[in-house]
Structures are given as C-alpha cells and as structure tokens.
Design an enzyme around this catalytic site. Structure first.
Site, short mmCIF file in Angstrom:
data_model
loop_
_atom_site.label_atom_id
_atom_site.label_comp_id
_atom_site.label_asym_id
_atom_site.label_seq_id
_atom_site.Cartn_x
_atom_site.Cartn_y
_atom_site.Cartn_z
NE ARG A 132 -103.56 -60.94 -83.99
CZ ARG A 132 -102.53 -60.13 -84.15
NH1 ARG A 132 -101.54 -60.12 -83.27
NH2 ARG A 132 -102.48 -59.31 -85.18
CB SER B 8 -95.21 -47.89 -84.00
OG SER B 8 -95.72 -48.67 -85.07
N GLY B 9 -93.00 -49.51 -85.53
CA GLY B 9 -92.25 -49.55 -86.78
C GLY B 9 -91.63 -50.88 -87.09
N GLY B 10 -91.35 -51.68 -86.08
CA GLY B 10 -90.85 -53.03 -86.30
C GLY B 10 -89.57 -53.04 -87.12
CE LYS C 213 -95.95 -49.46 -80.49
NZ LYS C 213 -96.39 -50.81 -80.18
CG ASN D 95 -99.47 -52.12 -80.71
OD1 ASN D 95 -98.98 -51.09 -81.18
ND2 ASN D 95 -98.74 -53.16 -80.35
CD GLU E 150 -99.81 -53.83 -85.15
OE1 GLU E 150 -99.17 -52.82 -84.79
OE2 GLU E 150 -99.50 -54.99 -84.79
CE1 TYR E 151 -102.01 -56.68 -81.85
CE2 TYR E 151 -103.52 -58.25 -80.88
CZ TYR E 151 -102.26 -57.71 -80.96
OH TYR E 151 -101.26 -58.22 -80.18
#
Lengths: 230, 230, 230, 230
Positions: free
Chosen positions: D205, D56-58, D106, D110, D113-114
C-alpha cells in the site's frame, strides 16, 4: 557478444556449419543456461568443442576488464585462456563448472545483483524520506564505500549517480529487467529453493512499470465495499 | 564503545555528571537514533556538546580501520576529527548530518547489510542445489570478487567462510540479529516507506530460529482439513 | 479425476483413440493449463470436442459438492451441464472462458489459496506468541467466522484443526505444495505481473521443508567472518 | 465508537471523571492494544471496570451485525453481554482474553485481512493480464464464492465491486491503510515472529501511494551507471 535468444541461436547455427571437428565455439551471449546445455549437446555430436561464457561488468567492465564465468571441459578452457586473459580484468575469469555452468553462474550472479540493488534502493528511500529530510546522500555514499560492511561496486554506482544529481530527479521511477532474474527465479522454483528477495526484486520492477495496477485498484475496491472508504 | 541500551544509558548519565559546559561527549554505541536525539537534547540543556558516531567494520575494521558516521554540528565535528582520523580507515569517517544522524545512517547501513546478505545467501543456495550440484563455490566467489557487478565486502566474507569449508557444514542454519534491522523496519513503517527486502531479511532470521513454527504447522493443519493431506 | 501429468496424458491419449468426431472429452485433472491448451488443439484436429474442468473443494467438496471451473465453447458446456450439475455444489460451476481457461482459473484460485493460507498462518503465530500467551485460539476462530472481514472457508478449516488440538502440537512444521502455485508464479513472471505474496507463500513452504538451509548457514557464515559472532 | 488515538484518549479521560467505583467503561475505538493495556491499569486503580472491544464488519456489519472481540474479566463481560448481543451478529461476539486482548485480537484480524486482500488482488491481476485477456471476472468471482477453498467475505466484496465495473476502471491504483496493520507488524518484530505477507501487504500500500519512488529511481540510476541502460 550478442544478445541472448533468437539472434544468438541463428548465429550459432550459421557458425556451426562452418566448423570442423575439434574446432571450438565460445558462446558468450549471456544465454539461458538451458539453451547452453542444448548447444553443448548439439556440438558434441559433431565433435566440435564449446565453452559457454557468462560475462559481467557492463560499462565499467569495458574499461577495466570483464569478469568471465566459463562452463565447459578443462582442456578446452585451458586452450582458450589467452582469449579470456585479453578480455577479463585481473583475476576476472575462471572455469566454474561443466558445459552450461558458465551461463548458470552468470544467471545466479544477476539474481544476486537484483536483490542487492533492491536492498540498496530501499535504504536510500529511508535515508531521504525518514526522520531526517536533508541528509547529504553523495557524502554518505562515499563514506559507505570506505570501510563499511556494505561497500560494494553497486554502491560505487549509486555514488556516481548521486554525484550527477543528489535527488536523482532526472530519472523516472521505472525499472527495466533483463531475462536473467526471471530465469533464476524459475530455476529456484523448479528445485524448490527458497528465493525470496531475489524474486521480489524482480517483481518490484514489474510494479514500477505498472502505473495503473489492477491489483492496487482491487485492493481499493474491496476497501470501498466493506468499509465505504472513499 | 559500549553495546547500545541500558549499559550505554547508565554510562552516559554517569559521564554527564562529570562534564562541564563546552565539554564534548562522543556517543559511539550504535544506539537507537531516538535515544541519540534524546541525549543530544539532554546535553544541549547543560551546554555540553555531543556527537553520535555510528561505527561499522567489525573484525576487519578493527584491523584495517573503521567507518564512522558522525552526527552533530560542524564545529564539534571539526574539533574531534583527530579522534576519528585515528580510528577510521582512510576516507572512512565524515559528518553525515545533525545530531542523531550518525546513528540513523548506521541503522540504514545495517538494514541494507541485511538485505544484501539475504540476496547473497539465496544465491548460494541456487548455486549449490539447482541444476548443477558440484559447482566449486570458493572458486566462483573469488571470481565474483573480480570485476563483477556484485563484488563487495560481503562476498569477500562469503569467500573467507567458504575457504574454511566449501559446504559450510560446520554451521547451524540459525541466524541472529542485532536491533538495528528492526529499528530500520520500524522507522520505515512510521514514515510509510516501502522497505520490503530489508524487512524480509530480518523476518528470514526469525524463521531460521523458530524450528517448530506455529505458522508452518497451521499451514499443514489447514491442508489436512480441506484436503486430507497426510 | 486423475492426478495431473503423465497419468492424465496417457489416459488422454488412450481415450482419444476410442472417440469419434463430435464426441466430448472432459479433462478434469487440474492439469497445467498449457497442457490443456495443447490437448484442446489436438482434439480439435480430430473433430472431437473438449472441456477442461478445474475442480476445487477437497474433502468438504466431496460431501457438499465441488466448485467446477470449466473452459471450452458454449455449446459443449451447455450439453455437459447435467454432468456438472450432478458433481457441483449449488451455484458451484460455470463456463469461465475458452479452452484452457478452466484450468487457468483453477490455477489462479490455488495461488490465491496459498497466499490466504499464509496470511492466516502468520496471524495465528502472532495470536499465540506475541504479548498475550494464553489466548483461546479455537474460540477466537469461531468468532472470526461470524461477521468479520476475514470470515472464510479457510478459517473454518483452521477452526476444525484447532478444535482437535488448540496448539496443533500433533503436526510437523513441514508444508507440502502441489504444482499449481508454482505454475501460477511462473505464469505471472512470463507476463511481468507482480505476484508477491502468492509467490512468497510458495517459497515459505520450501523454507519449511529445508531443515538445513544453506542460505541460513551462509548468513551465519558471513556474520561470523565480519563480526566474529559465534 | 470513536476513531482511535487522541479523540478516544480525551473522551476516555472525560468519561473517567464521571464514573464511580464499580462502573464499567467499554472502550470500542479499535485502539492500539498498548493504549488499552494502559487504560485498563488506569481504571483499575480507581476501582472502575473496563472492557476493550475490537469491532469488525464495516458497512456490512452495520446492517447484518458486527463481530465484537472483547478483552477483560469474565464477570464484567457477563454483565455486558446484552450490549454485545444487541450490536453483534449471531455468534459474533465473545470474550477473547484479558484486558487488552480485545484490541489485540482485532489488530491481528486486520493484519490477516491485509494479507488476504493482497493475495486476492494479485490473483485478479493474473486473471486479467496473463495468457487469457477476456476472462469474465464477475462470473468467476461468483463461482469462486460457491464451494471453493477461497470462498470468503472478501471475495464477496470483490464480487460486489466487479459487478459495478468489471475492469474497476473507476478506481485509482492508490490504497490507504489504517494503523492496525502497522501495529501488528511492529508487534511481530517485537516478539521476533516472522510476519512476511501481512507486513508486505502493508508495504504494498505504501508503494501504491508513492508515485515517484526514490527507490525505483535509484534502481534505474544504478542500472544506468553500470550498464548504460537508457
């Protein structure tokens, strides 16, 4: 029957001036039940009697008779039954509780209606856009209205619409709402009652009407910033 | 009709061994439609014909006739209509699409059922626990089933239950689910179809069954840590 | 700082009596912004100046300094900066808008907090109860707070709690809420703004507190009636 | 690191051919954890060792160091720490569980995160479009990142975006998703774990991308039929 809100309020006050103790006023505007409670208290002071009558049925009700949910005391209700008998469909009226309860029960009815409609609408999306692309929606709807667990007046309405256009292409993806769903969602929160799908059904309509949603743009913005997603 | 899954699979394979080209197998186990698609492909290789038949109606269906959603080709369906005619209620069967579509349409039906049930259940919570505490739920339910927008088979079921006990006190707040709601929610995600209330209705049942939810404890834990809330 | 509601209202009125034109009152009770708007109008008539100050930070804020969201006019804010400087953490105060905006922004902050907490809490449920049963939650939480997209103050709080008990077994699955989440959800509906997860996060807490949910019993009741499910 | 799916699978098989017993393969493609579990089993047969590493981290991670969630056995992890030390930010890597757990953790990350992003995005909608119309969003965001309960990496990203354009007018209300949110929602259902806001965040989304929603048109259609609403 008048639309709820200011029009009803001004008519209510006008009519009230003309009434004498013992007279009866039937408030059938699908008002907010808080307004009905206030009006019941108001007329009681003057010795006037009142019923609040929540009315359901729409266009079909106009032809086949309405459903009328009445709030008030038993004697006043009994006195007025000929009125309700004339307007309602067979079995379609009753006293549902004390003053205010008529509009309260109608409000809950509408909230359920929103939730049921959302459940049905999402189902059709899955019928049309999932693994199978060419299912015959009008035929399925007719079948669903014979003997299934989901047979309902609302599916009958869905069938009427699909008979006009199986892809509903004549419609915009834009859904209005009346106040009752919002009143119900607010009432649920006041009493800490979980009210998830009936509240979401309201928000879904808000989403349908906001074609440049800031929330969606903010989601895209955050993705851009952390991921460089175009 | 068998329960979907392993039992159906083993019977399917046993029966298949006994069939000859041109024979017809009707798979009515409310199977996952992916299994039905696979079975259709399997029998096709052997020249055997197949229909998949999703069946709805429950206890009432057993008395009044089922609704049967059939997937397959037109000739095979036409040949089998006497069978469906015998089992289904009046108007309660039809060919809804190609092989697999019968169980697909039944799956969507069940997802809608979950959403509608959730909409109704939340409405009763608001009827019972909001501003008014003593509304007569059985009477309201009977009225709602005459002329309102929400009249439906499911409200009829709600009425039957409330006639037995207006407070439903004999029941535990614990709700099971069969697989079809989950299959539908998964299918919706596979095709990127918004499926909010019908998915939530499934999660609500999971919530009902988890009496020591880690999620709720984690919420309480975070509140404790940042706010010192007891 | 006082709790919002009646206590604040009575103190506000008492203090108001003691003030002269030009004096400044800072209302820091995390009040409903509608009350703040009313109070701003009230003091303005008397020539008294007012700021409303939404305060965040909880126990950690008490040690490390609060975040203070101030509503009012620029001059009054400028005059009061030494006060905020003394209470706030570094960078942790600012004028966010006109009178009422301080509590408005704090209200939105809390609604986001509810939604974020729910997102985190559900994630831990999946960590603990999915395919893997023995993941080391404290270790994962520490890692998540270094370099991930979800690193946050709330995850730091989750980590503190998990360090005390990796299974959170000392906590009941029962979650309180303050009024601000409800105010925000109501405000969203007033303005027809979709507000789904932050509203649901509130309802989830209601669900956590209703251990004999009528809605769940009604779901079970309908299943019984149509399916004979025990 | 490769994108998950076919590309990773073919590289995995190619590389596998070149390895000898005792060699180590680190799979860092943010794969579906089911694929990782299968690959772990596959290499184990050949005496090859494997770690799965969720990253992770982009864009920020590329500069400041990633967070790396590793699944596998302790010895292999210990042997590879120099690799992770080189790639990760300070404190930003660890062994989180057995083989497959790296990508599992992970995936849950995510999903959280969403949900957090959705909570934040809805909050900004309320900031911008409620009672106050001209709040200074960049200023509020900076303040929220100092001392509040919701301070977070994601709010930092929101602030970066708002600094470029306070109204985010350069963005379309259209939000993509990667597979991990869907995998998490599916996993939650497999284990009957309530996963409401993190699932909804995914559906939101989908809604953002369907500009001619059949569900919305069906809602409008039913309203038309029963109410004559234009």
């Amino acid at each position: 029957m008048l639309p709820s809100g200011d029009v009803t309020e001004s008519h209510f006050l006008e009519v009230l001036d003309l009434l004498s103790p013992g007279d009866i006023i039937v408030e059938g505007a699908n008002s907010n039940f808080h307004d009905s409670l206030r009006r019941h208290a108001h007329v009681r002071e003057k010795g006037i009697r009142m019923l609040d009558a929540g009315v359901s049925g729409g266009l079909v009700g106009a032809e086949e008779g309405y459903a009328i949910m009445v709030g008030g005391d038993k004697d006043t209700f009994a006195f007025c039954t000929p009125l309700f008998e004339a307007l309602a469909c067979n079995g379609g009226y009753n006293l549902v509780g004390p003053g205010g309860a008529g509009h309260y029960v109608k409000m809950v009815h509408n909230a359920i209606e929103y939730g049921m409609m959302q459940a049905i609408a999402e189902g059709y999306d899955l019928l049309a856009n999932g693994t199978f692309k060419d299912l015959d929606l009008p035929t399925i709807t007719k079948l669903w209205n014979h003997g299934t667990i989901i047979q309902s007046f609302l599916l009958r309405m869905a069938g009427q619409a699909l008979d006009k256009s199986p892809s509903l292409e004549y419609l915009k993806p834009f859904v209005e709402d009346s106040g009752e769903g919002r009143w119900a969602a607010t009432e649920a929160m006041e009493h800490r009652i979980p009210f998830v799908v009936n509240t979401y059904a309201l928000h879904a309509r808000y989403i349908s009407r906001d074609k440049n949603s800031l929330a969606f743009r903010m989601l895209a913005a955050m993705r851009n910033e952390f991921g460089g997603h175009a």
